[in-house]
Design a protein around this motif. Structure first.
Motif: not given
Length: 193
Positions: A129-145
């Motif tokens: 559902l995430t359109p931009s690469l920045d948003d994708r990066r942020n979604v994954i970074a939140q899971e990593v944290a």
């Protein structure tokens, strides 16, 4: 020895060997698996036979009919995310319940594993559902944290004996974090190209 758990089998020369009761039945069942021998006649048993046959043999279908009836990618991802969120919550409720006297060792970690599995499925749906690469990066970074913090708590628990978290559990959690960090690294490399 518990009565009823083993039977004596005479051998030549008067020796006796103990074998578990039912061992012959188990071996025969494993040699020739068939649908219908394991389930008693009941609605559940009949459904189990139907499902087993379906899974073994598949179904006759026109692939185009399946393709034409498909929901949109957004609708699929949204529903997957909703289901994963609900199952994540079930996992947390199970995790927070006090252990029962009959709880098996490892149930603490098993509940976290269950949560992480559904969290991973929710992440997959969120990324669809995430359109931009920045948003994708942020979604994954939140899971990593999130997993990094759980891993810190696990590390503290492994130093405390009898808590139900083992070194193996810690390694499993670390592996999940490394998978997510690898995924994030791939996203960052894609963004850099």
């Amino acid at each position: 020895m518990t009565i009823g758990t083993a039977m004596a089998a005479p051998l030549l020369g008067g020796l006796v060997i103990l074998t578990p009761l039912g061992a012959g039945r188990i071996a025969r069942a494993q040699e020739t698996p068939t649908v219908g021998r394991l389930q008693e006649p009941s609605p559940r048993g009949e459904a189990a036979r139907q499902i087993a046959e379906l899974l073994r043999n598949g179904v006759d279908v026109d692939p185009q009919e399946v393709i034409d009836s498909m929901p949109s990618l957004e609708a699929l991802a949204t529903r997957r995310s909703e289901i994963a969120e609900e199952l994540m919550e079930f996992s947390l409720v199970k995790f927070l319940e006090p252990p029962s006297p009959t709880a098996q060792r490892g149930t603490f970690h098993a509940a976290i594993e269950d949560y992480m599995t559904w969290s991973s499925h929710r992440l997959d749906a969120a990324l669809d559902l995430t359109p931009s690469l920045d948003d994708r990066r942020n979604v994954i970074a939140q899971e990593v944290a999130k997993i990094r913090r759980v891993e810190e708590i696990y590390r503290e628990l492994t130093e405390t004996r009898g808590v139900g978290v083992t070194q193996q559990n810690l390694l499993e959690l670390e592996f999940k974090r490394l998978q997510l960090e690898t995924r994030l690294a791939h996203e960052l490399r894609t963004e850099g190209n």
